[in-house]
Structure formats: structure tokens, C-alpha cells
Motif scaffolding. Structure first.
Motif, PDB file in Angstrom:
ATOM      1  N   LYS A   2     -17.255   1.114  -7.235  1.00 48.78           N
ATOM      2  CA  LYS A   2     -15.874   0.195  -8.036  1.00 48.78           C
ATOM      3  C   LYS A   2     -16.107   0.555  -9.544  1.00 48.78           C
ATOM      4  CE  LYS A   2     -13.951  -4.145  -8.535  1.00 48.78           C
ATOM      5  NZ  LYS A   2     -14.051  -5.788  -8.073  1.00 48.78           N
ATOM      6  N   LEU A  23      -9.708   6.505  -5.131  1.00 54.02           N
ATOM      7  CA  LEU A  23      -8.623   5.556  -4.841  1.00 54.02           C
ATOM      8  C   LEU A  23      -8.120   4.732  -6.105  1.00 54.02           C
ATOM      9  CD1 LEU A  23      -6.929   4.005  -2.697  1.00 54.02           C
ATOM     10  CD2 LEU A  23      -9.004   2.398  -2.478  1.00 54.02           C
ATOM     11  N   TYR A  25      -5.320   1.882  -7.162  1.00 53.54           N
ATOM     12  CA  TYR A  25      -4.338   1.106  -6.488  1.00 53.54           C
ATOM     13  C   TYR A  25      -3.829   0.007  -7.558  1.00 53.54           C
ATOM     14  CZ  TYR A  25      -8.666  -1.984  -6.403  1.00 53.54           C
ATOM     15  OH  TYR A  25      -9.637  -2.738  -6.303  1.00 53.54           O
ATOM     16  N   ARG A 126     -10.142  -0.146   0.391  1.00 53.79           N
ATOM     17  CA  ARG A 126     -10.719  -0.579  -0.725  1.00 53.79           C
ATOM     18  C   ARG A 126     -12.434  -0.781  -0.602  1.00 53.79           C
ATOM     19  NH1 ARG A 126      -9.328  -5.811  -4.809  1.00 53.79           N
ATOM     20  NH2 ARG A 126     -10.991  -5.801  -5.636  1.00 53.79           N
ATOM     21  N   PHE A 129     -14.037   2.757  -0.069  1.00 44.74           N
ATOM     22  CA  PHE A 129     -14.131   3.602  -1.338  1.00 44.74           C
ATOM     23  C   PHE A 129     -15.261   2.860  -2.232  1.00 44.74           C
ATOM     24  CE2 PHE A 129     -10.915   6.357   0.401  1.00 44.74           C
ATOM     25  CZ  PHE A 129     -10.860   7.239  -0.667  1.00 44.74           C
ATOM     26  N   GLU A 130     -15.067   1.697  -2.342  1.00 46.59           N
ATOM     27  CA  GLU A 130     -15.926   0.872  -2.902  1.00 46.59           C
ATOM     28  C   GLU A 130     -17.706   1.212  -2.650  1.00 46.59           C
ATOM     29  OE1 GLU A 130     -13.052  -2.672  -4.957  1.00 46.59           O
ATOM     30  OE2 GLU A 130     -14.628  -3.122  -3.360  1.00 46.59           O
ATOM     31  N   TYR A 136     -14.739   6.772  -5.651  1.00 48.10           N
ATOM     32  CA  TYR A 136     -14.537   5.719  -6.709  1.00 48.10           C
ATOM     33  C   TYR A 136     -13.380   5.073  -6.251  1.00 48.10           C
ATOM     34  CZ  TYR A 136     -17.816   7.812  -9.719  1.00 48.10           C
ATOM     35  OH  TYR A 136     -19.044   8.258 -10.338  1.00 48.10           O
ATOM     36  N   ALA A 137     -13.169   3.584  -6.237  1.00 49.71           N
ATOM     37  CA  ALA A 137     -12.089   3.005  -6.197  1.00 49.71           C
ATOM     38  C   ALA A 137     -11.854   2.084  -7.691  1.00 49.71           C
ATOM     39  CB  ALA A 137     -12.188   1.672  -5.239  1.00 49.71           C
TER      40      ALA A 137
END
Length: 342
Positions: A2, A23, A25, A126, A129-130, A136-137
Motif C-alpha cells: 500500500k 491497483l 481506486y 484491495r 494487492f496491499e 501496489y495498491a
């Protein structure tokens, strides 16, 4: 992994080409799209589309073909260089297919870039990916761009030295414009200064900024809230000449008075209430709105909102009364109400 907003600014400018995925968002689709465009351009460089190093997929493609993402990630092109598979509007409903492609990813495969609406902390996408060591998120929030982000935009547009006053003007402009309009303004400023070696000045920014009625609409509503009755007519005439409609003015006034009501009703006081408003109030208007909320008080603000609601209904009805005269009468009534002692 993250990334915080501060870390994300640097990453979007210089993304790592050997990562498995990214990712992005957020609630604001325009902000998310701009960051995605920046990241992909930095990853692939120019001519990526012509060299078929960028593959675009939609959620519908993945629903109809569960292996579409994995196949695109593993595919090999005719041209050398990094590759990206971009999937728009990713959702948790597609998480098993997306995370399957992420699990199968190996060095040399295309990087997976996803965009999504706001994802809660419990979102499967989320969380994955975190937690992934090679992905990366990044959450994109509705706050206006800060100094580091604006400096990155300026550098990307080819602008060098920016004096302090010009940066202050750009920061103010960033709070008044939506992200797409602000980026276009920065690009326009870069063209304006193309053959001018002198540092960027506030006058340069003002010359390129879009002409907006928002500032004058704000001035009108502040005049109403502060009982400055004499200023209402001239400001209203000016806005009418610029094409501002009575319904738009009524909506803007209602939004302002709702913010004042929320602040006045806050148990910790008007100042705390203003600070809690989302989106946040611009710092230049914060103290002014605190004074307005304190001066009006919660009960008179409820009266004001009732008057504005009635006005909105009349403006949208089939009655034939002149609409600009109708909104002017309502604004004058509000200013008179503001002048009375609580």
C-alpha cells in the motif's frame, strides 16, 4: 503493498516496470483515470499503442472469458519493451479471475494495471494487492492536488522555475477546478511559456486559467449570508450576463447553507463542524464560514433552508414567474433574515 498519497505522487511519475500489478481506486473516476494515464505513459513511453505493448480489457471481457486477463498477461508481442494489460472498472465480483492472473504472473509478463471505484478495506482486490510483495495498491482521494503533485505536473509539462507567488496561485486554482480542467490549464500554461525563459508568474497563470463564474457565485452567496443586501443585485446581474441559471444559483446557495447548518449543529462548535465538512472547505473561506454559522445559529439556518427548498420547487415548477426575479427575491429575504438579531 500500500502506498500513501505522498509516496504515490512519486510512484506515478516513476513507476517500477518489473512489478506484477498496480491497483488504482477512488470515488472520482476522473482523478483515477488521470493517474492511470500518467502511470501507463511512464511505464511504456511513447508509441506503446502502435507497438501493441498496451492491451485494454473491460470487465465485460473478463466476465465472458475468465482466462482473458491471464492470456493477455502471458502473450508475447512483436516489439520489445515493457508491456501493460489495463483492466478498467475492476470489481470484487471479478476478484477470483484477477487474482488468479496475479498469482500466475512471472518476470517478463505484462504488468497488470487495474482501476476501480472506491474499495472498502475488506475488499478482496484491495487486500490482495496491499499484501502482495510485487504489486501496489493506491487510493485516490478527493483532496485537491498538493504542492508535490503540482510540481510533478509542471515538470511533466516542461516548466522549470516557478516562483512562490505563482505556486500559490496554482494551489488556489487546484481547489477551484476539477482535476481534468486543472491539468489542461497546466498544459496551457506550458504552451504559453514555451519560448519564454522567465520564471512563471501569477499573471501567467491568470492569463491561462479558465474563466469561471464560480468565484462570483461564491461572492454572491457570501454576501447573502453576511446580510450585504446592496451587493446582491449587481452580482446577480453579472452572473446572469455570464449565463448562470437561477436553478444553479439556488443549488449552490442550498449547498452553502447546508454546510453552515452542519457546522452550527456540531456539538464541538462551528469551527469543528466546518473542519469536518467533506469535501473540505478551502482555507480562505473557512474562518468566514465559521463566523457565518455562529452568526446565523442552527434554527435560523433551518429557516433559510426551508426558504431555499420552497424556491427550488417554484423554479422547477410550471409557473411562469420570471425565474431570475424569483431567486433574487429569495436571496434578499435571506439577507434580511441574516441581518436580524438571533
Amino acid at each position: 503493498m500500500k502506498l500513501s498519497p505522498r509516496e504515490a505522487t512519486g510512484y506515478f511519475a516513476r513507476p517500477e516496470p518489473d512489478r506484477a500489478g498496480l491497483l488504482i481506486y477512488g470515488n472520482d473516476a476522473m482523478r483515477v483515470a488521470l493517474k492511470r494515464q500518467q502511470a501507463i505513459a511512464a511505464l511504456l513511453g511513447p508509441n506503446a499503442e502502435e507497438e501493441m505493448r498496451l492491451t485494454r480489457l473491460s470487465a465485460a471481457d473478463l466476465r465472458s472469458d475468465p482466462a482473458a486477463l491471464t492470456d493477455a498477461v502471458k502473450a508475447r508481442g512483436f516489439f520489445p519493451g515493457p508491456r501493460v494489460v489495463f483492466l478498467d472498472e475492476a470489481t470484487d465480483a471479478l476478484a477470483d479471475r484477477i487474482l488468479g492472473a496475479l498469482a500466475d504472473w512471472q518476470k517478463g509478463d505484462a504488468q497488470i494495471v487495474l482501476t476501480a471505484r472506491q474499495l472498502p478495506p475488506k475488499s478482496a482486490l484491495r487486500k490482495a494487492f496491499e499484501a502482495h510483495p510485487d504489486a501496489y495498491a493506491i487510493g485516490i482521494y478527493d483532496d485537491p492536488p498538493g504542492r508535490p503533485e503540482i510540481e510533478a505536473m509542471l515538470a511533466e509539462a516542461g516548466l522549470g522555475t516557478v516562483d512562490r507567488a505563482a505556486m500559490g496561485t496554482l494551489l488556489d486554482l487546484a481547489t477551484a477546478l476539477d482535476p481534468g480542467d486543472f491539468r489542461q490549464t497546466v498544459e496551457k500554461v506550458a504552451l504559453y511559456k514555451l519560448d519564454d525563459p522567465a520564471p512563471l508568474t501569477p499573471e501567467d497563470v491568470a492569463a491561462c486559467a479558465p474563466r469561471s463564474t464560480e468565484a462570483e457565485a461564491d461572492a454572491l452567496i457570501h454576501a447573502v449570508a453576511e446580510a450585504k443586501t446592496a451587493e446582491i443585485g449587481p452580482l446577480l446581474r453579472r452572473l446572469q450576463a455570464q449565463g448562470m441559471t437561477p436553478v444553479t444559483l439556488c443549488i449552490a446557495a442550498t449547498r452553502h447553507f447546508r454546510q453552515l447548518h452542519a457546522a452550527a449543529a456540531d456539538p464541538d462548535g462551528a469551527a469543528s463542524g466546518i473542519n469536518r465538512l467533506r469535501p473540505p472547505v478551502h482555507f480562505k473561506a473557512r474562518d468566514r464560514m465559521v463566523r457565518q454559522a455562529q452568526g446565523w445559529g442552527m434554527h435560523r439556518l433551518e429557516q433559510a433552508l426551508g426558504l431555499l427548498l420552497d424556491t427550488d420547487l417554484q423554479l422547477r415548477s410550471s409557473q411562469r414567474a420570471p425565474q431570475m426575479a424569483l431567486i433574487e427575491r429569495s436571496l434578499v429575504k435571506l439577507a434580511v433574515l441574516a441581518s436580524r438579531r438571533p
